[in-house]
Write a protein that holds these residues in place. Sequence first.
Motif, short mmCIF file in Angstrom:
data_model
loop_
_atom_site.label_atom_id
_atom_site.label_comp_id
_atom_site.label_asym_id
_atom_site.label_seq_id
_atom_site.Cartn_x
_atom_site.Cartn_y
_atom_site.Cartn_z
N LEU A 178 0.59 -0.86 0.12
CA LEU A 178 -0.29 0.10 0.19
C LEU A 178 1.12 0.80 0.45
N ASN A 179 0.97 2.28 -0.47
CA ASN A 179 1.57 3.26 -1.02
C ASN A 179 2.87 2.94 -1.32
N ASN A 180 3.38 1.77 -2.47
CA ASN A 180 4.77 1.65 -2.37
C ASN A 180 5.20 1.30 -0.95
N GLN A 181 4.31 0.44 0.13
CA GLN A 181 5.30 0.30 1.22
C GLN A 181 4.56 -1.16 1.73
N ASN A 242 -10.95 4.79 0.47
CA ASN A 242 -10.20 5.77 1.18
C ASN A 242 -9.68 5.29 2.06
N THR A 267 -5.93 5.76 4.51
CA THR A 267 -5.59 4.43 3.71
C THR A 267 -4.05 5.59 3.75
N THR A 268 -4.09 6.52 3.79
CA THR A 268 -2.99 7.50 3.82
C THR A 268 -2.20 7.65 5.20
#
Length: 361
Positions: A178-181, A242, A267-268
């Motif tokens: 998720l989010n490049n992690q 989100n 998600t952020t």
Amino acid sequence: MTKSRCVNNFSTMTKYLFLLLPLYFLACKSGDNGSGTTTPVAPVDTVGKFRNPLISPAPDPWVTYRDGFYYVMHTTGNNLRIYKTASMSRLGAARPVTVWTPPATGPNSRDIWAPELHHLNGKWYIYYAADNNGVDATHRMFVLENAAADPTTGTWTDRGQLNLPENRWAIDATVIQLNNQLFCAWSGWENDLGGSQQLYLCKLTNPYTAEGGRTRISSPELAWERQGFGVNEGPQFLVHANKVFVIYSASFCGTDQYALGQLAADTTASLTTASVWTKAQSPVFGPYASGTTYGVGHNSFFTSRDGRENWLLYHANAAPGQGCGDFRSARIQPFTWKTDGTPNFGTPVNLNDYLKRPSGE
């Protein structure tokens, strides 16, 4: 615990006796019937419809989809097997391929629980829990890697133990990118003395290497999470809009009150910060709803072949009091989304009810 842990299908009373021990309790995952075989379920078929279960026994079922095929795994206790099918409602017609058997002795030699198959960074990975010759307190997570396009072929390379932060008792690991992690969530003990099972989360630098410390994101603090004894296990990530959800299993699998709970975060958000996670105060699925559905838990998710429907894969018993053993069968049913963006899993479906096949099959 998560999937049913009791290779020997200990009774609930026996489980409670172990809880009295000062050092640790014996967790029992279930699913080891000695032979490692699963009896195919004769398909009950009408035009465009099917009935559960899909396969039995099949505790702790997991599914992933890639290149037109669904790949399914579940706890056998003594090996790792993959089913391959183009149609989830016809999973019972698939024949599993055994891709790995444990060594005779050593840290990953016994009690092989809750395998999950993930495609990450161009390769396949299997995450599984195992212990050292049946000593439950030694349960840890392990990883296998395969570069083949089809995970039922190719060579599985042993990447060894997934050295999660603090190196405590650990089962039911799952991962998400998720989010490049990469993140890993699992069920574990707070210390080496046993007790209740918590949910933890950490970052991964690659599919088999943990980074930083562990964050406890949930404890079995609510009454419905403490039936039998306090258990949070079997975490599964689910992303919608989100929000990122962790759907988990709660209460001892030997009780009929085993059910699914829910954690949610943006998600952020910084997912390794415990305060970003909000827990639903009631079960989101189960604990039971009919004379053929008891102890629902250890789930995963998939979408229909045409991408139009969301489906839940889970295990359950067909009668009360069947506990953590090999009565648990794999079942599927569709779910939707509520107006607030949270999943609506509905009520566990009776085995006598016909369901419409996933769209696109």
